[in-house]
Design a protein around this motif. Structure first.
Motif, PDB file in Angstrom:
ATOM      1  N   GLY A  55      -0.482 -17.055 -12.239  1.00  0.00           N
ATOM      2  CA  GLY A  55      -0.104 -15.661 -12.391  1.00  0.00           C
ATOM      3  C   GLY A  55      -0.434 -15.002 -13.713  1.00  0.00           C
ATOM      4  O   GLY A  55      -0.061 -13.847 -13.941  1.00  0.00           O
ATOM      5  N   TYR A  56      -1.140 -15.681 -14.582  1.00  0.00           N
ATOM      6  CA  TYR A  56      -1.519 -15.095 -15.866  1.00  0.00           C
ATOM      7  C   TYR A  56      -2.737 -14.207 -15.668  1.00  0.00           C
ATOM      8  O   TYR A  56      -3.703 -14.621 -15.042  1.00  0.00           O
ATOM      9  CB  TYR A  56      -1.815 -16.202 -16.875  1.00  0.00           C
ATOM     10  N   SER A  57      -2.689 -13.008 -16.206  1.00  0.00           N
ATOM     11  CA  SER A  57      -3.783 -12.066 -16.004  1.00  0.00           C
ATOM     12  C   SER A  57      -4.370 -11.586 -17.331  1.00  0.00           C
ATOM     13  O   SER A  57      -3.667 -11.513 -18.341  1.00  0.00           O
ATOM     14  CB  SER A  57      -3.309 -10.875 -15.171  1.00  0.00           C
ATOM     15  N   VAL A  58      -5.644 -11.282 -17.269  1.00  0.00           N
ATOM     16  CA  VAL A  58      -6.354 -10.763 -18.440  1.00  0.00           C
ATOM     17  C   VAL A  58      -7.201  -9.590 -17.973  1.00  0.00           C
ATOM     18  O   VAL A  58      -7.885  -9.689 -16.948  1.00  0.00           O
ATOM     19  CB  VAL A  58      -7.256 -11.839 -19.085  1.00  0.00           C
ATOM     20  N   TYR A  59      -7.165  -8.509 -18.741  1.00  0.00           N
ATOM     21  CA  TYR A  59      -7.859  -7.282 -18.360  1.00  0.00           C
ATOM     22  C   TYR A  59      -8.937  -6.923 -19.372  1.00  0.00           C
ATOM     23  O   TYR A  59      -8.770  -7.110 -20.576  1.00  0.00           O
ATOM     24  CB  TYR A  59      -6.865  -6.119 -18.274  1.00  0.00           C
ATOM     25  N   ALA A  60     -10.014  -6.358 -18.868  1.00  0.00           N
ATOM     26  CA  ALA A  60     -11.013  -5.785 -19.756  1.00  0.00           C
ATOM     27  C   ALA A  60     -10.409  -4.565 -20.439  1.00  0.00           C
ATOM     28  O   ALA A  60      -9.540  -3.887 -19.880  1.00  0.00           O
ATOM     29  CB  ALA A  60     -12.254  -5.388 -18.967  1.00  0.00           C
ATOM     30  N   ASP A  61     -10.877  -4.268 -21.625  1.00  0.00           N
ATOM     31  CA  ASP A  61     -10.335  -3.131 -22.364  1.00  0.00           C
ATOM     32  C   ASP A  61     -10.479  -1.826 -21.591  1.00  0.00           C
ATOM     33  O   ASP A  61      -9.630  -0.941 -21.697  1.00  0.00           O
ATOM     34  CB  ASP A  61     -11.045  -3.002 -23.719  1.00  0.00           C
ATOM     35  N   SER A  62     -11.532  -1.731 -20.805  1.00  0.00           N
ATOM     36  CA  SER A  62     -11.809  -0.487 -20.089  1.00  0.00           C
ATOM     37  C   SER A  62     -10.772  -0.168 -19.017  1.00  0.00           C
ATOM     38  O   SER A  62     -10.649   0.978 -18.588  1.00  0.00           O
ATOM     39  CB  SER A  62     -13.195  -0.549 -19.448  1.00  0.00           C
ATOM     40  N   VAL A  63     -10.020  -1.170 -18.571  1.00  0.00           N
ATOM     41  CA  VAL A  63      -9.039  -0.941 -17.499  1.00  0.00           C
ATOM     42  C   VAL A  63      -7.621  -1.304 -17.916  1.00  0.00           C
ATOM     43  O   VAL A  63      -6.672  -1.067 -17.152  1.00  0.00           O
ATOM     44  CB  VAL A  63      -9.416  -1.720 -16.223  1.00  0.00           C
ATOM     45  N   LYS A  64      -7.462  -1.857 -19.083  1.00  0.00           N
ATOM     46  CA  LYS A  64      -6.150  -2.294 -19.551  1.00  0.00           C
ATOM     47  C   LYS A  64      -5.172  -1.121 -19.585  1.00  0.00           C
ATOM     48  O   LYS A  64      -5.503  -0.041 -20.071  1.00  0.00           O
ATOM     49  CB  LYS A  64      -6.283  -2.919 -20.935  1.00  0.00           C
ATOM     50  N   GLY A  65      -3.985  -1.365 -19.059  1.00  0.00           N
ATOM     51  CA  GLY A  65      -2.964  -0.331 -19.048  1.00  0.00           C
ATOM     52  C   GLY A  65      -3.035   0.599 -17.854  1.00  0.00           C
ATOM     53  O   GLY A  65      -2.119   1.384 -17.611  1.00  0.00           O
ATOM     54  N   ARG A  66      -4.124   0.524 -17.097  1.00  0.00           N
ATOM     55  CA  ARG A  66      -4.288   1.396 -15.928  1.00  0.00           C
ATOM     56  C   ARG A  66      -4.365   0.602 -14.622  1.00  0.00           C
ATOM     57  O   ARG A  66      -3.918   1.089 -13.580  1.00  0.00           O
ATOM     58  CB  ARG A  66      -5.558   2.241 -16.074  1.00  0.00           C
ATOM     59  N   PHE A  67      -4.926  -0.577 -14.675  1.00  0.00           N
ATOM     60  CA  PHE A  67      -5.102  -1.412 -13.485  1.00  0.00           C
ATOM     61  C   PHE A  67      -4.125  -2.585 -13.533  1.00  0.00           C
ATOM     62  O   PHE A  67      -3.806  -3.097 -14.617  1.00  0.00           O
ATOM     63  CB  PHE A  67      -6.525  -1.976 -13.412  1.00  0.00           C
ATOM     64  N   THR A  68      -3.683  -3.016 -12.353  1.00  0.00           N
ATOM     65  CA  THR A  68      -2.801  -4.168 -12.253  1.00  0.00           C
ATOM     66  C   THR A  68      -3.269  -5.064 -11.114  1.00  0.00           C
ATOM     67  O   THR A  68      -3.397  -4.600  -9.976  1.00  0.00           O
ATOM     68  CB  THR A  68      -1.348  -3.744 -12.007  1.00  0.00           C
ATOM     69  N   ILE A  69      -3.492  -6.322 -11.423  1.00  0.00           N
ATOM     70  CA  ILE A  69      -3.894  -7.290 -10.405  1.00  0.00           C
ATOM     71  C   ILE A  69      -2.660  -8.060  -9.946  1.00  0.00           C
ATOM     72  O   ILE A  69      -1.751  -8.325 -10.727  1.00  0.00           O
ATOM     73  CB  ILE A  69      -4.972  -8.257 -10.947  1.00  0.00           C
ATOM     74  N   SER A  70      -2.626  -8.378  -8.675  1.00  0.00           N
ATOM     75  CA  SER A  70      -1.529  -9.173  -8.130  1.00  0.00           C
ATOM     76  C   SER A  70      -2.045  -9.968  -6.944  1.00  0.00           C
ATOM     77  O   SER A  70      -3.147  -9.712  -6.452  1.00  0.00           O
ATOM     78  CB  SER A  70      -0.351  -8.289  -7.715  1.00  0.00           C
ATOM     79  N   THR A  71      -1.253 -10.918  -6.510  1.00  0.00           N
ATOM     80  CA  THR A  71      -1.654 -11.750  -5.383  1.00  0.00           C
ATOM     81  C   THR A  71      -0.494 -11.953  -4.428  1.00  0.00           C
ATOM     82  O   THR A  71       0.681 -11.848  -4.812  1.00  0.00           O
ATOM     83  CB  THR A  71      -2.146 -13.130  -5.856  1.00  0.00           C
ATOM     84  N   ASP A  72      -0.834 -12.221  -3.203  1.00  0.00           N
ATOM     85  CA  ASP A  72       0.132 -12.664  -2.205  1.00  0.00           C
ATOM     86  C   ASP A  72      -0.423 -13.976  -1.681  1.00  0.00           C
ATOM     87  O   ASP A  72      -1.322 -13.993  -0.834  1.00  0.00           O
ATOM     88  CB  ASP A  72       0.273 -11.634  -1.088  1.00  0.00           C
ATOM     89  N   ASN A  73       0.075 -15.069  -2.220  1.00  0.00           N
ATOM     90  CA  ASN A  73      -0.490 -16.372  -1.877  1.00  0.00           C
ATOM     91  C   ASN A  73      -0.339 -16.689  -0.392  1.00  0.00           C
ATOM     92  O   ASN A  73      -1.217 -17.308   0.200  1.00  0.00           O
ATOM     93  CB  ASN A  73       0.171 -17.458  -2.718  1.00  0.00           C
ATOM     94  N   ALA A  74       0.762 -16.276   0.183  1.00  0.00           N
ATOM     95  CA  ALA A  74       0.994 -16.563   1.600  1.00  0.00           C
ATOM     96  C   ALA A  74      -0.040 -15.868   2.487  1.00  0.00           C
ATOM     97  O   ALA A  74      -0.380 -16.371   3.558  1.00  0.00           O
ATOM     98  CB  ALA A  74       2.399 -16.127   1.996  1.00  0.00           C
ATOM     99  N   LYS A  75      -0.536 -14.745   2.020  1.00  0.00           N
ATOM    100  CA  LYS A  75      -1.520 -13.979   2.793  1.00  0.00           C
ATOM    101  C   LYS A  75      -2.943 -14.204   2.285  1.00  0.00           C
ATOM    102  O   LYS A  75      -3.875 -13.595   2.802  1.00  0.00           O
ATOM    103  CB  LYS A  75      -1.195 -12.489   2.734  1.00  0.00           C
ATOM    104  N   ASN A  76      -3.097 -15.044   1.273  1.00  0.00           N
ATOM    105  CA  ASN A  76      -4.420 -15.269   0.671  1.00  0.00           C
ATOM    106  C   ASN A  76      -5.095 -13.947   0.333  1.00  0.00           C
ATOM    107  O   ASN A  76      -6.265 -13.702   0.661  1.00  0.00           O
ATOM    108  CB  ASN A  76      -5.313 -16.083   1.611  1.00  0.00           C
TER     109      ASN A  76
END
Length: 114
Positions: A55-76
């Motif tokens: 669950g650790y995420s890293v963002y490019a500077d161009s999208v930091k603070g605006r984009f959020t990545i997440s996952t649903d492992n059960a749904k792949n």
């Protein structure tokens, strides 16, 4: 073989939001780091955000603070919530592994108008 299917793109005005989804046909989170990539018109595909299997995420500077990545492992499934969109966010968005790559999906087009 894992297949990736991206969806959720569209045409949006600057400042708007979109939520992208990437559905995988098999398990993709077993020790693999997943990422969202963006290919802007006339440019090479670039990695803009990653998320590790814990669950650790890293963002490019161009999208930091605006984009959020997440996952649903059960749904792949991997998601990308995109807020405060800018015209320079326009491009085709793909998801794929970072440490272990799968076959590329068709991507989903995001167009941000000014």
């Amino acid at each position: 073989q894992v297949q990736l299917v991206e969806s959720g793109g569209g045409l949006v005005q600057a400042g708007g939001s979109l939520r992208l989804s990437c559905a995988a046909s098999g398990s993709i989170f077993s020790g693999n780091t997943m990422g969202w990539y963006r290919q802007a018109p006339g440019k090479q595909r670039e990695l803009i955000v990653i998320i590790t299997s814990n669950g650790y995420s890293v963002y490019a500077d161009s999208v930091k603070g605006r984009f959020t990545i997440s996952t649903d492992n059960a749904k792949n499934t991997v998601y990308l919530q995109m807020n405060s969109l800018k015209p320079e966010d326009t491009g085709v968005y793909y998801c794929n592994g970072v440490l272990q790559r799968y076959s590329w999906g068709q991507g989903t087009q995001v167009t941000v108008s000014s």
